[in-house]
Write a protein that holds these residues in place. Structure first.
Motif, PDB file in Angstrom:
ATOM      1  N   ASN A  70      -4.498  -8.127  20.789  1.00  0.00           N
ATOM      2  CA  ASN A  70      -3.250  -7.380  20.676  1.00  0.00           C
ATOM      3  C   ASN A  70      -2.089  -8.208  21.221  1.00  0.00           C
ATOM      4  O   ASN A  70      -2.150  -8.711  22.348  1.00  0.00           O
ATOM      5  N   ASN A  71      -1.032  -8.319  20.442  1.00  0.00           N
ATOM      6  CA  ASN A  71       0.178  -9.048  20.870  1.00  0.00           C
ATOM      7  C   ASN A  71       0.962  -8.294  21.937  1.00  0.00           C
ATOM      8  O   ASN A  71       1.824  -8.873  22.599  1.00  0.00           O
ATOM      9  N   LYS A  72       0.700  -7.008  22.057  1.00  0.00           N
ATOM     10  CA  LYS A  72       1.342  -6.145  23.061  1.00  0.00           C
ATOM     11  C   LYS A  72       2.871  -6.199  22.999  1.00  0.00           C
ATOM     12  O   LYS A  72       3.539  -6.434  23.996  1.00  0.00           O
ATOM     13  N   VAL A  73       3.399  -5.953  21.804  1.00  0.00           N
ATOM     14  CA  VAL A  73       4.851  -5.931  21.628  1.00  0.00           C
ATOM     15  C   VAL A  73       5.356  -4.560  21.165  1.00  0.00           C
ATOM     16  O   VAL A  73       6.541  -4.396  20.919  1.00  0.00           O
ATOM     17  N   ASP A  74       4.471  -3.575  21.084  1.00  0.00           N
ATOM     18  CA  ASP A  74       4.891  -2.240  20.672  1.00  0.00           C
ATOM     19  C   ASP A  74       5.686  -1.569  21.786  1.00  0.00           C
ATOM     20  O   ASP A  74       5.281  -1.601  22.953  1.00  0.00           O
ATOM     21  N   GLN A  75       6.806  -0.948  21.441  1.00  0.00           N
ATOM     22  CA  GLN A  75       7.669  -0.350  22.450  1.00  0.00           C
ATOM     23  C   GLN A  75       7.114   0.950  23.024  1.00  0.00           C
ATOM     24  O   GLN A  75       7.562   1.408  24.070  1.00  0.00           O
ATOM     25  N   LEU A  76       6.095   1.550  22.397  1.00  0.00           N
ATOM     26  CA  LEU A  76       5.580   2.836  22.867  1.00  0.00           C
ATOM     27  C   LEU A  76       4.246   2.744  23.598  1.00  0.00           C
ATOM     28  O   LEU A  76       3.866   3.684  24.284  1.00  0.00           O
ATOM     29  N   GLY A  77       3.518   1.663  23.436  1.00  0.00           N
ATOM     30  CA  GLY A  77       2.236   1.569  24.117  1.00  0.00           C
ATOM     31  C   GLY A  77       1.534   0.264  23.827  1.00  0.00           C
ATOM     32  O   GLY A  77       1.510  -0.189  22.688  1.00  0.00           O
ATOM     33  N   ASN A  78       0.967  -0.325  24.852  1.00  0.00           N
ATOM     34  CA  ASN A  78       0.270  -1.599  24.711  1.00  0.00           C
ATOM     35  C   ASN A  78      -1.037  -1.616  25.500  1.00  0.00           C
ATOM     36  O   ASN A  78      -1.434  -2.630  26.045  1.00  0.00           O
TER      37      ASN A  78
END
Length: 102
Positions: free
Chosen positions: A40-48
């Motif tokens: 996962n790149n972990k760039v989602d603004q709502l959850g990573n």
């Protein structure tokens, strides 16, 4: 076609390599039309929260069942389960999936 999607989170930063190497074993199982292990790149603004994603495509339920019955699948479980925190899985039939026009 069946899509198989599984999300994993390692228990700690130190466990990430163990989880990834254990999940990578799955790519050696011959029953999938496509099998990817993603970080996962972990760039989602709502959850990573998710660390890794297993994405597979299988011709049918029988191919998915054969994949899950393969000895390498159990080997992967044996390596990953002790060091994972979360596992969420979903399998769905593409032909029966709800589709909306754009």
């Amino acid at each position: 076609m069946i899509r198989h999607i599984v999300f994993f989170t390692a228990r700690s930063e130190d466990d990430r390599d163990t989880v990834l190497s254990g999940l990578s074993l799955l790519t050696r199982i011959p029953h999938a039309s496509l099998l990817e292990i993603g970080i996962n790149n972990k760039v989602d603004q709502l959850g990573n929260q998710v660390d890794f994603v297993v994405y597979g495509e299988f011709e049918d339920e029988a191919a998915l069942a054969a994949y899950k019955a393969h000895p390498i699948y159990q080997e992967s479980i044996d390596r990953v389960r002790p060091v994972r925190e979360m596992r969420l899985a979903a399998d769905y039939d593409v032909e029966r999936a709800a589709k909306r026009p754009l």
